[in-house]
Design an enzyme around this catalytic site. Structure first.
Site, PDB file in Angstrom:
ATOM      1  CG  HIS A  14     -56.686 -96.173  41.480  1.00  0.00           C
ATOM      2  ND1 HIS A  14     -56.467 -94.953  41.290  1.00  0.00           N
ATOM      3  CD2 HIS A  14     -57.848 -96.250  42.090  1.00  0.00           C
ATOM      4  CE1 HIS A  14     -57.520 -94.226  41.840  1.00  0.00           C
ATOM      5  NE2 HIS A  14     -58.379 -94.865  42.442  1.00  0.00           N
ATOM      6  CG  HIS A  56     -63.644 -91.492  39.242  1.00  0.00           C
ATOM      7  ND1 HIS A  56     -63.742 -90.084  39.651  1.00  0.00           N
ATOM      8  CD2 HIS A  56     -62.922 -92.101  40.176  1.00  0.00           C
ATOM      9  CE1 HIS A  56     -63.288 -89.934  40.970  1.00  0.00           C
ATOM     10  NE2 HIS A  56     -62.809 -90.916  41.291  1.00  0.00           N
ATOM     11  CD  GLU A 116     -64.924 -96.156  44.337  1.00  0.00           C
ATOM     12  OE1 GLU A 116     -63.756 -96.025  43.877  1.00  0.00           O
ATOM     13  OE2 GLU A 116     -65.694 -94.935  44.755  1.00  0.00           O
TER      14      GLU A 116
HETATM   15  O1  G3P Z   1     -61.434 -97.464  45.693  1.00  0.00           O
HETATM   16  C1  G3P Z   1     -60.483 -96.934  46.040  1.00  0.00           C
HETATM   17  C2  G3P Z   1     -60.374 -95.587  45.347  1.00  0.00           C
HETATM   18  O2  G3P Z   1     -60.762 -95.627  43.926  1.00  0.00           O
HETATM   19  C3  G3P Z   1     -61.108 -94.543  45.653  1.00  0.00           C
HETATM   20  O3  G3P Z   1     -61.053 -93.332  45.171  1.00  0.00           O
HETATM   21  O4  G3P Z   1     -61.922 -91.392  43.798  1.00  0.00           O
HETATM   22  O5  G3P Z   1     -60.110 -92.835  42.775  1.00  0.00           O
HETATM   23  O6  G3P Z   1     -62.410 -93.807  42.861  1.00  0.00           O
HETATM   24  P1  G3P Z   1     -61.437 -92.966  43.679  1.00  0.00           P
HETATM   25 MG    MG Z   2     -62.334 -95.844  42.625  1.00  0.00          MG
END
Ligand code: G3P
Ligand code: MG
Length: 245
Positions: A14, A56, A116
């Site tokens: 992640h 993010h 993402e």
């Molecule tokens: O893509 C999965 C996850 O990253 C979604 O939540 O807020 O960590 O981008 P976030």
């Molecule tokens: Mg994400």
């Protein structure tokens, strides 16, 4: 892409390396790779002058030494910011990463990437379209394309018009009314959902429709085991030092 052709590793780091390095920087990817990860997730948006880069939040406050909205700055300014010092002194001076820099790292190492699309407010469709076009260019001729995901259906619609051939996934934090129809309309190959949403029925419904099922953000052993038992196809984790892919 059919389910049988799913080319992505099950374990996905992640934001590069979870919380062990400044998220969404090349340093995080390097650390994730050192931990044995071969697939990564990152968040991308557009600078004022439409460069695709990793961040993010809507604002720069949490993960750089600057503040305010990221979308109002040009890449020439953004690329000068310190995106590592907030995390720890060892990473001071680490810059924000462009998607191009991350693509070069992933392609050279044959790592898979889940991009993402995290649009700044009001730029949902445009961001999807530009990210998809840029990704198609960067990954041209490669056998494994990046997986484009988003919580914003409009961004996935933009991605579909920008580069229809790149695989798409809808991100879900809740099972909102009409999500399944959206997944089908956007011709997604997968759903990436909050791990708390999964039960056997949901996994079976996705698989029966030819969709892959991925979960975020899975950080403890018990949850991971139970999701793998349900037949999940991908787990996105911060715990890159504890889960060995
Ligand atoms: O893509 C999965 C996850 O990253 C979604 O939540 O807020 O960590 O981008 P976030
Ligand atoms: Mg994400």
């Amino acid at each position: 892409m059919t389910p049988a052709e799913w080319p992505y590793p099950r374990w996905i780091a992640h934001r590069g390396a979870g919380k062990l390095a400044p998220e969404n920087t090349l340093a995080a990817f390097r650390l994730g790779a050192q931990c044995g990860y071969r697939a990564f997730e990152c968040d991308v948006k557009l600078s004022r002058d439409n460069q695709v880069f990793l961040l993010h939040d809507d604002t720069l406050d949490r993960t750089t030494h600057a503040s305010g909205d990221a979308a109002v700055r040009a890449w020439s300014e953004l690329s000068q910011l310190d995106a590592g010092g907030w995390h720890s002194r060892a990473f001071a001076g680490e810059p924000l990463a462009s998607l191009a820099a991350i693509a070069a790292f992933c392609l050279r190492n044959r790592f898979a990437l889940n991009i993402e699309i995290k649009p700044s407010p009001g730029r949902e469709r445009e961001t999807g379209e530009r990210v998809a076009r840029e990704a198609a260019k960067l990954w041209a001729g490669q056998t494994v394309a990046p997986l484009l995901s988003s919580f914003a259906p409009e961004s996935l619609a933009g991605a579909m018009s920008g580069a229809a051939a790149l695989p798409r996934a809808l991100l879900l934090d809740t099972l909102w009314a009409g999500w399944f129809e959206r997944v089908q309309a956007l011709e997604c190959v997968a759903v990436v959902a909050n791990h708390k949403l999964f039960d056997r029925a949901l996994v079976e419904r996705l698989h029966a429709s030819g969709l892959r099922a991925l979960a975020y953000t899975v950080n403890d052993e018990k949850t991971a085991q139970s999701l793998l038992g349900l037949g999940l196809d991908g787990l996105i984790t911060d715990a890159v030092d504890r889960f060995s892919p």
